[in-house]
Design a protein around this motif. Structure first.
Motif, short mmCIF file in Angstrom:
data_model
loop_
_atom_site.label_atom_id
_atom_site.label_comp_id
_atom_site.label_asym_id
_atom_site.label_seq_id
_atom_site.Cartn_x
_atom_site.Cartn_y
_atom_site.Cartn_z
N GLY A 1 0.88 -1.17 0.00
CA GLY A 1 0.00 0.00 0.00
C GLY A 1 0.91 1.22 0.00
N ASP A 2 1.06 1.86 -1.14
CA ASP A 2 2.04 2.95 -1.22
C ASP A 2 1.65 4.07 -0.27
OD1 ASP A 2 3.74 5.16 -2.21
OD2 ASP A 2 4.22 3.72 -3.79
N GLY A 3 2.55 4.42 0.62
CA GLY A 3 2.29 5.52 1.56
C GLY A 3 1.28 5.17 2.65
N ASP B 1 11.78 7.85 -0.78
CA ASP B 1 10.73 7.92 -1.80
C ASP B 1 10.34 6.48 -2.14
OD1 ASP B 1 12.95 7.14 -3.40
OD2 ASP B 1 11.86 7.83 -5.17
N SER B 2 9.43 6.31 -3.07
CA SER B 2 8.92 4.96 -3.34
C SER B 2 9.90 4.10 -4.12
CB SER B 2 7.59 5.03 -4.08
OG SER B 2 6.60 5.54 -3.21
N ALA B 3 10.78 4.71 -4.90
CA ALA B 3 11.76 3.92 -5.66
C ALA B 3 12.72 3.24 -4.70
CB ALA B 3 12.51 4.83 -6.62
N ILE C 1 -3.15 5.30 -2.91
CA ILE C 1 -3.23 5.61 -1.47
C ILE C 1 -2.25 6.75 -1.21
CG2 ILE C 1 -2.82 4.70 0.85
CD1 ILE C 1 -3.42 1.86 -0.40
N ASP C 2 -1.06 6.62 -1.76
CA ASP C 2 -0.01 7.64 -1.65
C ASP C 2 -0.33 8.88 -2.46
OD1 ASP C 2 2.99 8.47 -1.30
OD2 ASP C 2 2.69 8.44 -3.46
N LYS C 3 -0.69 8.68 -3.71
CA LYS C 3 -0.87 9.84 -4.59
C LYS C 3 -1.97 10.77 -4.08
CE LYS C 3 0.96 7.30 -8.54
NZ LYS C 3 2.32 7.87 -8.46
N LEU D 1 -2.85 11.08 -0.92
CA LEU D 1 -2.39 11.78 0.29
C LEU D 1 -1.49 12.95 -0.07
CD1 LEU D 1 -1.89 8.83 2.79
CD2 LEU D 1 -3.78 10.47 2.67
N HIS D 2 -0.66 12.78 -1.11
CA HIS D 2 0.10 13.94 -1.61
C HIS D 2 -0.86 15.07 -1.97
CE1 HIS D 2 4.18 12.46 -1.76
NE2 HIS D 2 3.82 11.38 -2.40
N ALA D 3 -2.02 14.69 -2.53
CA ALA D 3 -3.02 15.69 -2.93
C ALA D 3 -3.89 16.12 -1.75
CB ALA D 3 -3.89 15.12 -4.05
N ASP E 1 5.36 1.14 1.86
CA ASP E 1 6.77 1.43 1.57
C ASP E 1 7.28 2.60 2.41
OD1 ASP E 1 5.07 3.16 0.23
OD2 ASP E 1 6.23 3.15 -1.64
N HIS E 2 6.34 3.44 2.84
CA HIS E 2 6.67 4.60 3.69
C HIS E 2 5.36 5.17 4.19
CE1 HIS E 2 5.13 7.32 0.65
NE2 HIS E 2 5.75 6.56 -0.25
N SER E 3 5.44 6.15 5.01
CA SER E 3 4.23 6.72 5.59
C SER E 3 3.99 8.15 5.08
CB SER E 3 4.35 6.73 7.12
OG SER E 3 3.09 6.95 7.70
N HIS E 4 2.90 8.71 5.53
CA HIS E 4 2.57 10.13 5.29
C HIS E 4 2.26 10.77 6.64
CE1 HIS E 4 2.18 10.91 0.91
NE2 HIS E 4 2.09 9.59 0.85
N GLY E 5 2.38 12.10 6.69
CA GLY E 5 2.16 12.80 7.95
C GLY E 5 0.70 13.09 8.22
N VAL F 1 3.98 15.78 1.78
CA VAL F 1 5.16 14.95 1.50
C VAL F 1 5.23 13.73 2.43
CG1 VAL F 1 6.51 16.87 0.58
CG2 VAL F 1 6.60 16.38 3.03
N HIS F 2 6.12 12.81 2.09
CA HIS F 2 6.27 11.56 2.86
C HIS F 2 6.76 11.85 4.28
CE1 HIS F 2 7.09 9.17 -1.11
NE2 HIS F 2 5.92 9.77 -1.09
N ALA F 3 6.47 10.91 5.17
CA ALA F 3 6.98 10.98 6.54
C ALA F 3 7.90 9.80 6.79
CB ALA F 3 5.81 10.95 7.53
ZN LIG Z 1 4.63 9.43 -2.61
#
Ligand SMILES: [Zn+2]
Length: 577
Positions: free
Chosen positions: A135-137, A185-187, A384-386, A388-390, A427-431, A535-537
């Motif tokens: 689940g990205d982000g 980042d996701s890469a 999920i990630d994209k 949250l960026h928005a 792969d990473h979280s969001h704030g 941005v990512h957390a």
């Molecule tokens: Zn992202």
């Protein structure tokens, strides 16, 4: 425990690396200190002297010259500002600790450093297949938002758990940093899952050397290459983003720059099932919407290589070959809320028949499970990630639920198959955080209508049709989901009819987008002003796993350990020719 032993062994070597003084040049060894390998996993080793010309670079393992040790001729390059000693395609085959000593002579001085590697033995085979859900982000808050919206909560007790939360044989908190920076980042993050090695932001399947050529960086063999080479397994990559975007790309490609998506499109031939968006990277430059710089038609090239091509849901459902390329949008696929619920033609731009992530996952499992050697499938919930960026947590939440329903498909398969390890993580979280609820029942609006503590009561999401998705994204009482890291933007705490960016670029400065929540509150940004999205957390992310080999996942683990959990469960022996 297999991993605990390895970690203890790795811990013994924390203090070994030394760096020469900058005046003499910096001696850099790749892979980096404390890198961990699966025995037999191929990699490129490179020693660089940066900022000085080396008269000689000597690299040894246990006192033996490293080129003799590996039986590989070094590629040596040297100029005034950079000297390099490189061995391509080597492998450490004997499990245990390995110390690499480096000595460089430059301008009459001798520089020395050393790195310590750990080599993990192959496990004995426990699982025939592995399905890795990313689940990205999707941090802890994302999971919980989806649980509230999908399952409900009554008097403090949840009325149900997500399918990914029912993966109960192993659970861990995963730390996500790359070797260059705390925030990934996701890469870089997906590369850790794919290779067992850390990398740097925007890179996949490589360590970073000094080269400006994104293809010239030392590579590490990835999971897709390994399961193909060592066991002839089938491979599937499924996502809701461009199939050439970071997460699926990192499963197959080696590049310093994730933006090399035209190159990455060709690398997708390493997988058997390739499903997602992003036909713009596969269509010749003369086709409207193409992002290619040449006239190659990769869809035709895939067909020639035996793939069935599907451009929409109907063609995917009827596709029946052992290899399928499905590209369902020029760019990222639309999100569940737009694709399946709102269906606004202005948003869908003609792509009115995109499959769901659930359908793509089902098709991938149906086809891949025909291979008696087993399969590796990566399924990504990319938006999920994209979203949250928005700063659109509602769209993100519907996609998290869709992602969870794809996990349900895998659980059903694993139940009858009995030999499948399922891993669900991010792969990473969001704030983001759930700080309470929001409603205007008493006429209050804006921040005064954010309800905290006892005033929060419970949100009123309903699922009358029982499909697992809330009937509407904006009930009378909704969640107050707030962001720790954002550009200048307007907030009205309400769901949006259409996806709309929180800020837009004006030259180098991101300014709040007046098309979003015009009547809302202006929030000044708290991240650099050239950043137009949330941005990512660096927060750790949860991992849940079930099936043979899932017991590997426990406690707090480094993201590179996900790779080792996968190859251990499969019992991949990379030392075999
Ligand atoms: Zn992202």
């Amino acid at each position: 425990m297999w991993h605990n032993k390895i970690l203890q062994a790795a811990g013994m070597f924390l203090i070994c690396a030394t760096v020469a003084s900058a005046a003499d040049g910096e001696l850099v060894v790749l892979p980096i200190n404390r890198a961990k390998f699966l025995a037999g996993q191929k990699f490129d080793m490179e020693v660089e002297l940066r900022g000085a010309k080396a008269d000689e670079i000597k690299v040894s393992i246990g006192g033996r010259d490293v080129s003799e040790f590996f039986g590989v001729t070094p590629v040596i390059q040297s100029d005034a500002n950079l000297s390099s000693y490189r061995l391509n395609g080597v492998a450490l085959t004997k499990p245990g600790a390995v110390k690499v000593d480096v000595e460089a002579k430059a301008g009459g001085n001798t520089l020395r450093t050393s790195v310590d590697y750990i080599v993990a033995a192959p496990g004995s085979k426990q699982a025939n297949n592995v399905i890795l859900f990313i689940g990205d982000g999707m941090g802890l808050a994302s999971r919980q938002i989806a649980r509230i919206l999908s399952k409900g909560i009554t008097q403090g007790k949840y009325d149900g758990l997500l399918d990914m939360e029912l993966l109960n044989d192993g659970m861990a908190l995963i730390s996500t940093s790359g070797y260059d920076s705390l925030v990934t980042d996701s890469a870089n993050a997906a590369s850790a899952y794919a290779t067992g090695h850390k990398s740097v932001v925007n890179a996949m399947g490589v360590y970073e050397n000094s080269s400006k050529d994104p293809m010239a960086h030392p590579k590490v063999e990835n999971i897709v290459e390994l399961v193909k080479r060592a066991r002839g397994m089938s491979v599937g990559l499924v996502t809701t983003s461009n199939i050439t975007d970071a997460t699926p790309a990192a499963m197959v490609a080696h590049t310093r720059r994730r933006a090399e998506q035209n190159f990455i499109a060709g690398e997708m031939l390493k997988a058997d099932i390739v499903l997602g968006g992003g036909s713009r990277q596969f269509l010749p430059a003369s086709t409207p919407g193409s992002q290619r710089k040449d006239e190659r038609n990769l869809i035709d090239e895939f067909k020639a290589a035996g793939y069935t091509f599907a451009k929409d849901r109907s063609e995917l459902v009827s596709a029946n070959g052992d290899k399928i390329l499905g590209l369902f949008n020029l760019d990222n696929m639309d999100v569940y809320l737009d694709r399946e619920v709102l269906k606004d033609p202005d948003v869908l731009r003609g792509f009115t028949n995109q499959p769901t992530l659930v359908e793509m996952t089902q098709k991938a499992i149906d086809v891949l499970s025909r291979n008696k050697n087993g399969f590796f499938l990566m399924v990504e919930g990319a938006c999920i990630d994209k979203q949250l960026h928005a700063m659109d947590w509602e769209r993100s939440a519907y996609d998290t639920i869709e992602f969870d329903k794809a996990v349900a498909v895998a659980r059903k398969f694993a139940e009858t198959d009995g030999s499948t390890l399922i891993i669900a993580t991010a792969d990473h979280s969001h704030g983001i955080s759930i700080t309470g609820t929001y409603h205007e029942r008493d006429g209050k609006t804006g921040r005064e209508a954010v309800r905290t503590y006892a005033n929060a009561i419970y949100p009123t999401f309903r699922d009358a049709d029982g499909d697992g998705y809330p009937d509407a994204p904006a009930p009378d009482v909704t969640l107050a989901v707030q962001y720790a890291n954002h550009p200048d933007y307007y907030e009205d705490f309400k769901a949006h009819d259409k996806p709309v960016s929180p800020a837009i670029m004006s030259g180098d400065i991101a300014i709040a987008n007046t098309k979003r929540a015009q009547d809302g509150i202006f929030y000044p940004g708290n991240i650099p002003s050239n950043e137009s999205s949330e941005v990512h957390a660096a927060d750790d992310v949860p991992l849940s796993a079930a099936g043979p080999g899932a017991d590997y996942f426990m406690g707090v683990m480094d993201n590179t350990e996900v790779f080792f959990g996968i190859v251990r469960a499969l019992g991949i022996d990379a030392t075999k020719k």
